[in-house]
Every structure is written in C-alpha cells, then in structure tokens.
Design a protein around this motif. Structure first.
Motif, PDB file in Angstrom:
ATOM      1  N   ASP A 248     -37.244 -41.877 -31.986  1.00 39.03           N
ATOM      2  CA  ASP A 248     -38.599 -41.692 -31.071  1.00 39.03           C
ATOM      3  C   ASP A 248     -39.209 -43.101 -31.115  1.00 39.03           C
ATOM      4  O   ASP A 248     -40.183 -43.106 -29.915  1.00 39.03           O
ATOM      5  CB  ASP A 248     -40.113 -40.780 -31.704  1.00 39.03           C
ATOM      6  CG  ASP A 248     -39.563 -39.403 -31.655  1.00 39.03           C
ATOM      7  OD1 ASP A 248     -37.849 -38.941 -31.117  1.00 39.03           O
ATOM      8  OD2 ASP A 248     -39.803 -38.768 -32.404  1.00 39.03           O
ATOM      9  N   PHE A 249     -39.157 -44.283 -32.440  1.00 42.17           N
ATOM     10  CA  PHE A 249     -39.547 -45.539 -31.990  1.00 42.17           C
ATOM     11  C   PHE A 249     -39.786 -45.924 -30.013  1.00 42.17           C
ATOM     12  O   PHE A 249     -40.324 -46.563 -30.391  1.00 42.17           O
ATOM     13  CB  PHE A 249     -39.807 -45.971 -33.382  1.00 42.17           C
ATOM     14  CG  PHE A 249     -40.108 -47.747 -33.218  1.00 42.17           C
ATOM     15  CD1 PHE A 249     -42.019 -48.361 -33.451  1.00 42.17           C
ATOM     16  CD2 PHE A 249     -39.360 -48.436 -33.169  1.00 42.17           C
ATOM     17  CE1 PHE A 249     -42.325 -49.446 -33.803  1.00 42.17           C
ATOM     18  CE2 PHE A 249     -40.293 -49.614 -33.605  1.00 42.17           C
ATOM     19  CZ  PHE A 249     -41.285 -50.113 -32.808  1.00 42.17           C
ATOM     20  N   PHE A 250     -38.043 -46.953 -30.706  1.00 40.49           N
ATOM     21  CA  PHE A 250     -37.085 -46.780 -29.990  1.00 40.49           C
ATOM     22  C   PHE A 250     -37.371 -46.541 -28.599  1.00 40.49           C
ATOM     23  O   PHE A 250     -37.510 -47.128 -27.298  1.00 40.49           O
ATOM     24  CB  PHE A 250     -35.312 -47.239 -30.257  1.00 40.49           C
ATOM     25  CG  PHE A 250     -35.684 -48.129 -31.285  1.00 40.49           C
ATOM     26  CD1 PHE A 250     -36.087 -49.652 -31.295  1.00 40.49           C
ATOM     27  CD2 PHE A 250     -35.102 -47.437 -32.529  1.00 40.49           C
ATOM     28  CE1 PHE A 250     -35.955 -50.554 -32.412  1.00 40.49           C
ATOM     29  CE2 PHE A 250     -35.192 -48.410 -33.856  1.00 40.49           C
ATOM     30  CZ  PHE A 250     -35.439 -49.785 -33.836  1.00 40.49           C
ATOM     31  N   ARG A 251     -37.301 -44.993 -28.435  1.00 40.58           N
ATOM     32  CA  ARG A 251     -37.332 -44.814 -26.994  1.00 40.58           C
ATOM     33  C   ARG A 251     -38.378 -45.175 -26.350  1.00 40.58           C
ATOM     34  O   ARG A 251     -39.649 -45.375 -25.492  1.00 40.58           O
ATOM     35  CB  ARG A 251     -37.043 -43.421 -27.092  1.00 40.58           C
ATOM     36  CG  ARG A 251     -38.013 -42.424 -25.648  1.00 40.58           C
ATOM     37  CD  ARG A 251     -36.739 -42.679 -24.366  1.00 40.58           C
ATOM     38  NE  ARG A 251     -35.563 -42.025 -25.007  1.00 40.58           N
ATOM     39  CZ  ARG A 251     -34.605 -42.876 -24.300  1.00 40.58           C
ATOM     40  NH1 ARG A 251     -34.428 -43.926 -23.249  1.00 40.58           N
ATOM     41  NH2 ARG A 251     -33.309 -42.927 -24.975  1.00 40.58           N
ATOM     42  N   LYS A 252     -39.736 -44.908 -27.362  1.00 38.02           N
ATOM     43  CA  LYS A 252     -41.203 -45.460 -27.157  1.00 38.02           C
ATOM     44  C   LYS A 252     -41.040 -47.557 -26.150  1.00 38.02           C
ATOM     45  O   LYS A 252     -42.280 -47.079 -25.124  1.00 38.02           O
ATOM     46  CB  LYS A 252     -41.709 -44.970 -28.082  1.00 38.02           C
ATOM     47  CG  LYS A 252     -43.483 -45.403 -27.665  1.00 38.02           C
ATOM     48  CD  LYS A 252     -44.932 -44.833 -29.634  1.00 38.02           C
ATOM     49  CE  LYS A 252     -46.341 -46.135 -29.014  1.00 38.02           C
ATOM     50  NZ  LYS A 252     -47.003 -46.191 -30.620  1.00 38.02           N
ATOM     51  N   HIS A 253     -40.360 -47.270 -27.364  1.00 36.09           N
ATOM     52  CA  HIS A 253     -40.727 -49.039 -26.305  1.00 36.09           C
ATOM     53  C   HIS A 253     -39.123 -49.340 -25.667  1.00 36.09           C
ATOM     54  O   HIS A 253     -39.205 -50.718 -25.330  1.00 36.09           O
ATOM     55  CB  HIS A 253     -40.692 -50.115 -27.977  1.00 36.09           C
ATOM     56  CG  HIS A 253     -41.790 -50.105 -28.979  1.00 36.09           C
ATOM     57  ND1 HIS A 253     -41.786 -49.298 -30.103  1.00 36.09           N
ATOM     58  CD2 HIS A 253     -42.678 -50.769 -28.869  1.00 36.09           C
ATOM     59  CE1 HIS A 253     -43.061 -49.798 -30.233  1.00 36.09           C
ATOM     60  NE2 HIS A 253     -43.859 -49.911 -29.814  1.00 36.09           N
ATOM     61  N   VAL A 310     -43.460 -50.123 -41.806  1.00 39.96           N
ATOM     62  CA  VAL A 310     -43.655 -51.386 -41.645  1.00 39.96           C
ATOM     63  C   VAL A 310     -43.575 -51.711 -41.050  1.00 39.96           C
ATOM     64  O   VAL A 310     -44.728 -53.776 -40.338  1.00 39.96           O
ATOM     65  CB  VAL A 310     -42.862 -51.531 -42.527  1.00 39.96           C
ATOM     66  CG1 VAL A 310     -42.035 -53.563 -42.522  1.00 39.96           C
ATOM     67  CG2 VAL A 310     -42.513 -50.781 -43.826  1.00 39.96           C
ATOM     68  N   GLN A 311     -43.415 -51.799 -39.016  1.00 36.40           N
ATOM     69  CA  GLN A 311     -43.794 -52.653 -37.993  1.00 36.40           C
ATOM     70  C   GLN A 311     -45.066 -53.003 -37.819  1.00 36.40           C
ATOM     71  O   GLN A 311     -45.189 -53.862 -37.269  1.00 36.40           O
ATOM     72  CB  GLN A 311     -42.748 -52.248 -36.782  1.00 36.40           C
ATOM     73  CG  GLN A 311     -40.935 -51.394 -37.187  1.00 36.40           C
ATOM     74  CD  GLN A 311     -40.250 -52.848 -38.784  1.00 36.40           C
ATOM     75  OE1 GLN A 311     -40.046 -54.075 -38.016  1.00 36.40           O
ATOM     76  NE2 GLN A 311     -40.139 -52.700 -38.755  1.00 36.40           N
ATOM     77  N   GLU A 312     -45.624 -51.444 -37.818  1.00 38.60           N
ATOM     78  CA  GLU A 312     -47.825 -51.372 -38.027  1.00 38.60           C
ATOM     79  C   GLU A 312     -48.280 -51.987 -38.593  1.00 38.60           C
ATOM     80  O   GLU A 312     -49.172 -52.713 -37.642  1.00 38.60           O
ATOM     81  CB  GLU A 312     -47.428 -49.847 -37.342  1.00 38.60           C
ATOM     82  CG  GLU A 312     -46.651 -49.212 -36.448  1.00 38.60           C
ATOM     83  CD  GLU A 312     -47.060 -47.824 -36.487  1.00 38.60           C
ATOM     84  OE1 GLU A 312     -47.632 -46.990 -37.972  1.00 38.60           O
ATOM     85  OE2 GLU A 312     -46.829 -47.035 -35.778  1.00 38.60           O
TER      86      GLU A 312
END
Length: 545
Positions: A248-253, A310-312
């Motif tokens: 979901d994170f990589f799809r969002k970006h 961690v990325q946030e």
C-alpha cells in the motif's frame, strides 16, 4: 589543408568498430574520395569508453576548441552516432561547423554537409539516431522490469545482513539462466534489527549512532557507522517484508510494483531498482515514482508497518529551514572553527537550558562548545572538557584587537591593492571602441546614401547590403565589449571604495566592536585566524601571519 578525424566507442573491446578501425576507414576515405587532401595534416581525436548520450567527452571537447583555433577544411567520422544520438547536440555541432565553413563528412552514411542534400539528410539521420537512443533507454527499463519480476539480485555491493549467492533457475521461455539471490547473514541481520528498533525508540539517527558506539557495534569492515550509512540502512526496502502495508505504501507513492496485493508474503523481503539517477553527479536518490519494487527471494526482517513508520519519522526530521544548523546558529561566534586537541574533531555550539546574565537589564541563553565526537557518542569517544561559549568568543576577539592595531603589514597590502586598482581605473579602452563605432556608423550611412541612387544593379545592391550587415554585426559586438568594460570599470571603483572602508574599519575596529554584527565578526576572524585549538584547559589561537 587540415582535416580532423573523430572516433568514439562506448565500451573498450577488441572487436568490431574499434576507434582504431574507425580511424583507418576515415583515412582510406580521405585517400580515395579527397585526392586533393593526400598531403593534408590530419588530427585524430579518440574517445574510448564514452557513450553518445551527450558531448561531455574529453577528446570531443578538445576537438571543439581546436576547431576555432585551427579551422580545418573537413571533420570526418565513421558513422553519425559516433558524434551524438542527441538531435540538439548534433544540430549545435553542424551549426558551428557551417558558421566556420567547415564541411562535415560521415563515411558510413555518405553524408557531406558541403552539399545541400547531404546537409538535409544529415539532420534526418540525426533524428533517427536520437529515436534509437530513446528506444534503447526504454528497452533497458523494460528489461529491468522483467528482471525485477524474477526477484533476482542484479549485483553490486550487498547490503548489511546479506551475501550474494548464485543459483540456476528457469526464467523465460524454458531457458536455463544463472541468477543471484541474497542470502541471509544472521549476525549482521541482528545489527540491522537493532538499528531499526533503536530508531523507533529514539526517533533520531544520531541517537542510534551513539547507541552503536556505546555498544561497540561497527560496520562489516569494523569501522564506526556514519550517520549517512545508518540512514541508508533505515531507508533501504531490502529489509522490509513484502506484506500488504508495504504494498500500500509503494502504491501510494506511485512506484512500479511487480507483484499484486494478493501475492504479498510475510516471508520475503523487497528488492528495489532504479532508486538512483546515475546520469547525474553523485547519483542522487530519485523520487519513489521512478522506483521498480519487486518481491525478492530473501528473508525480510522488518514488517511493512514498522518500515513505513521509520520512513515517516525520517521525513519529519528533514530540516525545514526554521531551525538553524549547529554550525550556522545565530548566537555563537566560533562554532565549527575550534578543534579539539584530543580527538581532532571540530567543536560546535550547544545551548544550555539555563540563561546567563549579560547585564543588570538583560540575560541570554548560555552555551558551550562541545567536540563532534562527544556530541555523537558522549565520553565514550572523547572526554575533553566542554568550553564555555560566551567567554571563549569574547577572549578570542579581544586577543585579536592588539594584533590589528600593531601589525602594519595588512595596511601595506591594502594600500598596494588600492594603487593597482587605480591604475586599472585610469585606463580607458572604451574611448577606442567609441571611435570604431563612430567609424562603422559613418560607413553605414554612406552605403545607405549610395543605395538611394537610381539604376543600380542587383548584384551591386546585394554586395552593399552584405557590407551593411557586416558593419552592423561589428557594431553589436563593439557595444557588448563596451558594456563589459564599463561594468569592469565600475567593479574597480567599487573595489577601491571597499578597500578604503576596510582600512577605516580596521583602524576603528575597537570603537565599532559593539555595533558589529555576528556575521561580520565571524568574517573578520576567518580572515585573521588560521586555527583555534582547545586542549581541555587552554585555548590556543594561531594567527594567520
């Protein structure tokens, strides 16, 4: 007669169109097709190991410089794409050659820009050369996507926690291919896990660094972890488990994800491709929408939820410009200028919570100078005593005042500079240029009056118009040179004023000390001081003689 030969090859090999073979074929062409050039002086330019994506090649750039100096009759190459696959770069070269009346010959495509048809065909061929380059780039990206779907490790330095292992597997069309995958190194992976857990606890890269130093944990080579190195580990998707949160994170970006959400696994880690732009210097990290993300064949160690958290945190810690950096704060005079004698690292200012009384009316926050090693890991790396910041600033500046009053050399130097600048001001090359402009303007007026006569032939009118255009071009160049010289004269006068001001300021520096800005004091110290060293007891100031 002069002839230039240019040859290029992207990768050094002994096969095919080597630079030597290209040069020999160009020489044969000169001998067969340009019989009047047999006695010509031939200059050869060879670029081995450079691609045609741009013209940033040493021998090509040298050839461009020599074109203006020597002005050969011909520039010859074996094939069009030896020059460039970029239409803009190629067009610029042809325009430059046309401007200098130099013919360009490409022996493979048989183009000769000394002829109109050859010039037209050359431009058409250059368009196809660029199309080929863009097609190659697209094909490379498609191949990268294809390889990404297999989850293979494509080589390079393996990340901490893994080694590279060769394996054989059926990849495409039933063909047996040799590939590599990442193999876990349990000892190193435990360090990676500690780095992630500690960062989630402290929310600070420097905090993690202090923890690692304190625990004696080093890199694969036994060195101390650098702050960028720790951050690279925290940002690397290779440690992230390929679960739904990560998907979901990589799809969002808007990254290219090479597996579907139902295929997510809590076992395998991720592999990412195309993270950096290697066309640019230092290969900067690209935006995530340029990444290709695949499911690897190695074990992931951090859940998608933790990795995303961690990325946030890392993103929220990026400086916004509202907080001053340690070295360029608004209160200390010597931050980053003092060196610790025990560990040889720089010392930076760090504010205390308490305030320091400056006078009966006001007080300011106090601060200390602390060496970088101690800031990173406390007394585990360096136990040198901290230095009281405000006292050190005042002592250093006061110690420089007598030197400025007693040392006459600086005033002698300023006086010498002033005399040199005055000589430049007195020279007036603009007067010569003005005379040339007047002369050219007069000639143009005379030619225009000539054109007003009746019964003039077309050939004569054409020659007159050409001469007028030539004179107008000269006037434009002269006006530009005149403007440049006037700006230069203005800068000389400005420099003279600055030198006068500098002399005055040095004489009265003690008097104006209280009204000088912090930045002005910093600049003055940089000019006069070579080095400042704190040994834990004494502050040593080395004056730049």
């Amino acid at each position: 007669m002069n002839i230039f030969i240019y040859s290029r090859k992207s990768v050094y090999t002994g096969k095919g169109e080597s630079v030597e073979n290209q040069v020999e074929m160009c020489k044969e062409y000169i001998s067969d097709k340009l019989p009047n050039a047999k006695q010509a002086e031939i200059s050869i330019y060879e670029d081995e190991g450079f691609s045609a994506k741009n013209t940033n090649r040493p021998q090509f750039q040298q050839m461009l410089k020599d074109l203006k100096r020597i002005r050969p009759q011909y520039v010859i190459c074996y094939r069009l794409d030896r020059i460039s696959r970029n239409v803009s770069d190629f067009s610029s070269l042809i325009e430059e050659l046309n401007h200098q009346n130099i013919s360009f010959i490409c022996i493979r495509e048989e183009f000769d820009t000394s002829k109109p048809m050859g010039k037209a065909m050359m431009y058409i061929a250059s368009v196809f050369a660029q199309l080929e380059r863009e097609t190659i780039a697209e094909r490379v990206r498609d191949n990268m996507l294809l390889l990404a779907r297999t989850g293979r490790w494509l080589g390079g330095t393996t990340p901490l926690g893994y080694t590279s292992e060769k394996l054989q597997e059926v990849v495409l069309d039933g063909k047996l291919k040799t590939a590599c995958k990442l193999k876990e190194n349990p000892g190193e992976l435990s360090i990676v896990s500690s780095i992630y857990e500690k960062f989630l606890e402290l929310c600070s890269v420097s905090g993690v660094s202090k923890y690692l130093i304190r625990e004696g944990i080093g890199t694969r080579n036994g060195n101390m972890f650098s702050l960028p190195g720790i951050k690279e580990i925290l940002q690397n998707p290779v440690y992230c488990i390929a679960d739904e949160e990560a998907w979901d994170f990589f799809r969002k970006h808007h990254a290219d994800i090479c597996f579907e959400r139902p295929d997510c696994s809590n076992r395998y880690g991720l592999l990412s491709y195309n993270k950096r732009d290697y066309r640019k210097k230092s290969a900067p990290r690209q935006e995530m929408d340029q990444w290709i993300v695949a499911m690897g064949k190695h074990k992931g160690v951090v859940s998608g939820k933790k990795w995303v958290t961690v990325q946030e945190i890392l993103k929220s810690n990026i400086p916004t410009g509202k907080k001053p950096s340690i070295m360029h704060n608004s209160y200390s005079l010597l931050s980053g200028t003092i060196y610790c004698s025990q560990c040889n690292s720089r010392m930076f200012a760090k504010q205390r919570r308490s305030k320091e009384r400056i006078s009966d009316e006001r007080s300011q926050k106090s601060y200390d100078y602390i060496c970088n090693s101690k800031l990173r890991a406390g007394t585990d790396l360096c136990n040198c005593f901290n230095l009281n910041g405000r006292q050190a600033d005042n002592m250093v500046f006061e110690s420089l005042l007598p030197y400025m009053n007693e040392n006459k050399n600086i005033f002698l130097l300023l006086d010498k500079l002033k005399r040199e600048i005055q000589k430049q001001i007195e020279k007036d090359p603009c007067k010569v240029i003005e005379d040339k402009i007047k002369k050219n303007t007069g000639e143009i007026n005379n030619l225009i009056r000539t054109l007003s006569h009746d019964n003039l032939g077309e050939a004569f009118i054409s020659r007159v118009n050409e001469k007028i255009s030539e004179l107008e071009g000269e006037i434009t160049s002269l006006l530009e040179e005149q403007s440049r010289l006037k700006n230069k004269a203005g800068s000389y006068e400005e420099s003279s004023l600055k030198i006068n001001q500098a002399s005055h300021d040095l004489i009265s520096v003690r008097r104006i000390y209280r009204i000088m800005t912090l930045e002005e004091k910093r600049t003055l110290i940089k000019l006069m001081v070579q080095k400042i060293v704190w040994d834990g007891k004494k502050l040593h100031v080395y004056i730049d003689q």
